[in-house]
Design a protein around this motif. Sequence first.
Motif, PDB file in Angstrom:
ATOM      1  N   HIS A  52       0.841  -1.196   0.000  1.00 41.24           N
ATOM      2  CA  HIS A  52       0.000   0.000   0.000  1.00 41.24           C
ATOM      3  C   HIS A  52       0.882   1.254   0.000  1.00 41.24           C
ATOM      4  CE1 HIS A  52      -4.038   1.665   1.778  1.00 41.24           C
ATOM      5  NE2 HIS A  52      -3.524   2.487   0.887  1.00 41.24           N
ATOM      6  N   VAL A  53       1.896   1.268   0.855  1.00 39.00           N
ATOM      7  CA  VAL A  53       2.808   2.415   0.943  1.00 39.00           C
ATOM      8  C   VAL A  53       3.621   2.541  -0.342  1.00 39.00           C
ATOM      9  CG1 VAL A  53       4.776   3.403   2.187  1.00 39.00           C
ATOM     10  CG2 VAL A  53       2.889   2.357   3.462  1.00 39.00           C
ATOM     11  N   ALA A  54       4.019   1.421  -0.931  1.00 43.73           N
ATOM     12  CA  ALA A  54       4.802   1.458  -2.174  1.00 43.73           C
ATOM     13  C   ALA A  54       3.996   2.106  -3.301  1.00 43.73           C
ATOM     14  CB  ALA A  54       5.249   0.053  -2.558  1.00 43.73           C
ATOM     15  N   ILE A  55       2.732   1.762  -3.396  1.00 47.18           N
ATOM     16  CA  ILE A  55       1.873   2.365  -4.423  1.00 47.18           C
ATOM     17  C   ILE A  55       1.693   3.855  -4.129  1.00 47.18           C
ATOM     18  CG2 ILE A  55      -0.466   2.392  -5.398  1.00 47.18           C
ATOM     19  CD1 ILE A  55      -0.470  -0.695  -4.843  1.00 47.18           C
ATOM     20  N   ALA A  56       1.510   4.182  -2.855  1.00 47.26           N
ATOM     21  CA  ALA A  56       1.370   5.594  -2.465  1.00 47.26           C
ATOM     22  C   ALA A  56       2.646   6.366  -2.814  1.00 47.26           C
ATOM     23  CB  ALA A  56       1.069   5.703  -0.979  1.00 47.26           C
ATOM     24  N   ARG A  57       3.782   5.747  -2.598  1.00 45.53           N
ATOM     25  CA  ARG A  57       5.055   6.408  -2.923  1.00 45.53           C
ATOM     26  C   ARG A  57       5.158   6.675  -4.425  1.00 45.53           C
ATOM     27  NH1 ARG A  57      10.562   6.821  -0.192  1.00 45.53           N
ATOM     28  NH2 ARG A  57      11.741   7.777  -1.871  1.00 45.53           N
ATOM     29  N   GLN A  58       4.713   5.725  -5.217  1.00 46.65           N
ATOM     30  CA  GLN A  58       4.720   5.939  -6.669  1.00 46.65           C
ATOM     31  C   GLN A  58       3.848   7.142  -7.033  1.00 46.65           C
ATOM     32  OE1 GLN A  58       3.510   2.210  -8.370  1.00 46.65           O
ATOM     33  NE2 GLN A  58       5.473   1.220  -7.951  1.00 46.65           N
ATOM     34  N   VAL A  59       2.714   7.276  -6.361  1.00 44.52           N
ATOM     35  CA  VAL A  59       1.839   8.418  -6.610  1.00 44.52           C
ATOM     36  C   VAL A  59       2.540   9.718  -6.213  1.00 44.52           C
ATOM     37  CG1 VAL A  59      -0.302   9.554  -5.848  1.00 44.52           C
ATOM     38  CG2 VAL A  59      -0.320   7.131  -6.481  1.00 44.52           C
ATOM     39  N   VAL A  60       3.204   9.706  -5.056  1.00 46.90           N
ATOM     40  CA  VAL A  60       3.927  10.893  -4.603  1.00 46.90           C
ATOM     41  C   VAL A  60       4.984  11.272  -5.641  1.00 46.90           C
ATOM     42  CG1 VAL A  60       5.505  11.794  -2.836  1.00 46.90           C
ATOM     43  CG2 VAL A  60       3.490  10.481  -2.156  1.00 46.90           C
ATOM     44  N   GLN A 134      -2.707   6.971  -9.620  1.00 47.11           N
ATOM     45  CA  GLN A 134      -1.475   6.632 -10.331  1.00 47.11           C
ATOM     46  C   GLN A 134      -1.724   6.624 -11.842  1.00 47.11           C
ATOM     47  OE1 GLN A 134      -0.231   2.556  -9.724  1.00 47.11           O
ATOM     48  NE2 GLN A 134       1.939   3.132  -9.861  1.00 47.11           N
ATOM     49  N   ALA A 135      -2.820   5.997 -12.255  1.00 46.15           N
ATOM     50  CA  ALA A 135      -3.153   5.948 -13.683  1.00 46.15           C
ATOM     51  C   ALA A 135      -3.352   7.360 -14.229  1.00 46.15           C
ATOM     52  CB  ALA A 135      -4.403   5.098 -13.906  1.00 46.15           C
ATOM     53  N   PHE A 136      -3.996   8.212 -13.453  1.00 43.47           N
ATOM     54  CA  PHE A 136      -4.179   9.604 -13.897  1.00 43.47           C
ATOM     55  C   PHE A 136      -2.832  10.277 -14.108  1.00 43.47           C
ATOM     56  CE2 PHE A 136      -4.164  14.081 -12.735  1.00 43.47           C
ATOM     57  CZ  PHE A 136      -4.865  14.591 -13.809  1.00 43.47           C
ATOM     58  N   TYR A 137      -1.938  10.176 -13.126  1.00 42.45           N
ATOM     59  CA  TYR A 137      -0.635  10.837 -13.253  1.00 42.45           C
ATOM     60  C   TYR A 137       0.194  10.251 -14.398  1.00 42.45           C
ATOM     61  CZ  TYR A 137      -1.108  13.820  -9.187  1.00 42.45           C
ATOM     62  OH  TYR A 137      -1.512  14.797  -8.304  1.00 42.45           O
ATOM     63  N   SER A 139      -1.184   9.359 -17.198  1.00 47.29           N
ATOM     64  CA  SER A 139      -1.856   9.766 -18.433  1.00 47.29           C
ATOM     65  C   SER A 139      -1.273  11.086 -18.953  1.00 47.29           C
ATOM     66  CB  SER A 139      -3.362   9.951 -18.175  1.00 47.29           C
ATOM     67  OG  SER A 139      -3.578  11.134 -17.413  1.00 47.29           O
ATOM     68  N   ALA A 140      -1.615  11.419 -20.178  1.00 50.73           N
ATOM     69  CA  ALA A 140      -1.144  12.680 -20.776  1.00 50.73           C
ATOM     70  C   ALA A 140      -1.640  13.872 -19.958  1.00 50.73           C
ATOM     71  CB  ALA A 140      -1.621  12.775 -22.226  1.00 50.73           C
ATOM     72  N   ASP A 141      -2.903  13.815 -19.513  1.00 48.20           N
ATOM     73  CA  ASP A 141      -3.436  14.922 -18.709  1.00 48.20           C
ATOM     74  C   ASP A 141      -2.713  15.031 -17.366  1.00 48.20           C
ATOM     75  OD1 ASP A 141      -5.302  15.592 -20.660  1.00 48.20           O
ATOM     76  OD2 ASP A 141      -6.894  14.361 -19.759  1.00 48.20           O
ATOM     77  N   GLY A 142      -2.434  13.903 -16.753  1.00 49.89           N
ATOM     78  CA  GLY A 142      -1.715  13.912 -15.478  1.00 49.89           C
ATOM     79  C   GLY A 142      -0.309  14.462 -15.628  1.00 49.89           C
ATOM     80  N   GLN A 143       0.387  14.067 -16.686  1.00 46.71           N
ATOM     81  CA  GLN A 143       1.732  14.573 -16.931  1.00 46.71           C
ATOM     82  C   GLN A 143       1.710  16.075 -17.217  1.00 46.71           C
ATOM     83  OE1 GLN A 143       4.839  12.903 -16.642  1.00 46.71           O
ATOM     84  NE2 GLN A 143       3.336  11.743 -15.458  1.00 46.71           N
ATOM     85  N   LYS A 144       0.673  16.535 -17.920  1.00 47.57           N
ATOM     86  CA  LYS A 144       0.539  17.976 -18.171  1.00 47.57           C
ATOM     87  C   LYS A 144       0.321  18.713 -16.856  1.00 47.57           C
ATOM     88  CE  LYS A 144      -1.987  21.521 -20.650  1.00 47.57           C
ATOM     89  NZ  LYS A 144      -3.084  21.837 -21.589  1.00 47.57           N
ATOM     90  N   LEU A 145      -0.491  18.141 -15.988  1.00 42.24           N
ATOM     91  CA  LEU A 145      -0.725  18.748 -14.681  1.00 42.24           C
ATOM     92  C   LEU A 145       0.587  18.876 -13.904  1.00 42.24           C
ATOM     93  CD1 LEU A 145      -2.710  19.789 -12.486  1.00 42.24           C
ATOM     94  CD2 LEU A 145      -2.854  17.417 -11.692  1.00 42.24           C
TER      95      LEU A 145
END
Length: 186
Positions: A52-60, A134-137, A139-145
């Motif tokens: 759970h923390v590993a996935i959260a870290r990827q999001v961070v 994670q999927a959002f970040y 994505s192209a929109d997430g990377q633009k953000l």
Amino acid sequence: MFARMFAAAVTASALVAATAATAQSPRPPATQAQAQPAAPAAPTAPQPSAEHVAIARQVVELSGASASFENVIPAFVEQAKSLFLPTNPDLGRQFNEVGDMLKTEFQPRVNELIQGIAVAYAQRFTVEELRRIQAFYQSADGQKLVRTIPTIMEETFGRTQQWSQIVTRDLVARFREEFAKRGIRL
């Protein structure tokens, strides 16, 4: 720019606290064991799993939040040097050498902060929610953000400063106006 503003704010508050504590306490320097901060109080939420923390870290990391801390240690070192250098100007070269050494020594500690942030995310989001974030970040929109946030934050900071100056000016004028009605000149 946001990272630099954040680092500057964190640096300033940390150094003010450290300077105040040092000024109030003429004790000898603490040993490394004594200098360790107390562990934070246990959260009421159960501790998330390592996955759970590993996935959260990827999001961070994907969100760019971890990148905003890359320059915190160098900023701390420069602020610390600025505390000592005015009273020891002849030691400038040595302060630079020691500062470079300490940057290298302390940079891995940024990982502690990022890991703590990941735990905070994991305590507030389920694994499924984190996977969607994670999927959002990714994505192209997430990377633009992620690319755009620093510019937006810089612009927001400037607008906030300008707005606060105008509102403060107007509030002061209204105070004067209201006190004038009471026969008091400010």
